[in-house]
Design an enzyme around this catalytic site. Sequence first.
Site, PDB file in Angstrom:
ATOM      1  CG  HIS A 136      -2.092   0.927   1.085  1.00  0.00           C
ATOM      2  ND1 HIS A 136      -2.161   2.117   1.753  1.00  0.00           N
ATOM      3  CD2 HIS A 136      -3.220   0.854   0.334  1.00  0.00           C
ATOM      4  CE1 HIS A 136      -3.290   2.734   1.450  1.00  0.00           C
ATOM      5  NE2 HIS A 136      -3.949   1.993   0.578  1.00  0.00           N
ATOM      6  CB  ILE A 184      -1.005   5.776   3.378  1.00  0.00           C
ATOM      7  CG1 ILE A 184      -0.164   6.943   2.865  1.00  0.00           C
ATOM      8  CG2 ILE A 184      -2.317   6.278   3.975  1.00  0.00           C
ATOM      9  CD1 ILE A 184      -0.770   7.618   1.643  1.00  0.00           C
ATOM     10  N   GLY A 221      -7.520   3.063   4.559  1.00  0.00           N
ATOM     11  CA  GLY A 221      -8.731   3.568   5.213  1.00  0.00           C
ATOM     12  C   GLY A 221      -9.646   2.466   5.699  1.00  0.00           C
ATOM     13  CB  VAL A 222     -10.779  -0.803   4.266  1.00  0.00           C
ATOM     14  CG1 VAL A 222     -11.491  -0.237   3.060  1.00  0.00           C
ATOM     15  CG2 VAL A 222      -9.455  -1.418   3.874  1.00  0.00           C
ATOM     16  CD  GLU A 234     -12.157  -5.178  11.079  1.00  0.00           C
ATOM     17  OE1 GLU A 234     -12.219  -5.963  12.051  1.00  0.00           O
ATOM     18  OE2 GLU A 234     -13.097  -5.026  10.278  1.00  0.00           O
TER      19      GLU A 234
END
Length: 150
Positions: free
Chosen positions: A50, A56, A59-60, A64
């Site tokens: 990523h 970074i 976002g998911v 979570e």
Amino acid sequence: MKVMDVVEIRKFLAHRYPFLLVDRVLDYEEGKHLTAIKNVSINEPYFNGHFPDQPIMPGVLLIEAMAQATGLLGFLTMGTEPQENTLYILVGVNKVKFRKQVVPGDQVELYAELIKRKGNMWIFKTVAKVDGKMVTSAELMCAAVTGEDA
């Protein structure tokens, strides 16, 4: 203050490495709110793919981590550890906002506040902060499912 270390957290969450995203609970009040932390390390496996040159946290995974905080608050509110045939699952994500990137070295503060409970359905207001600044917020809907649904 009511705190929980990772050993106690693992009694309430089925997640394990590399998917357990709550390192410590700093405080909670059953039926009201929970504050926890996630320490973000460059050694986490998702950083290999990523944006490897500028890592970074996805976002998911922030969502979570906030959902795992709600799971802890839910089970603490019910006053029980999860049973073998029970799962606490995320069933809805609303009003999501990403305001700042989370990078290795950050300590993410996770806040979950119980808004409403109806049967096995729970609605939470959640916020993630780094250095006191909001990085993500969302309204999460979760459900405890048992038996064949689990």
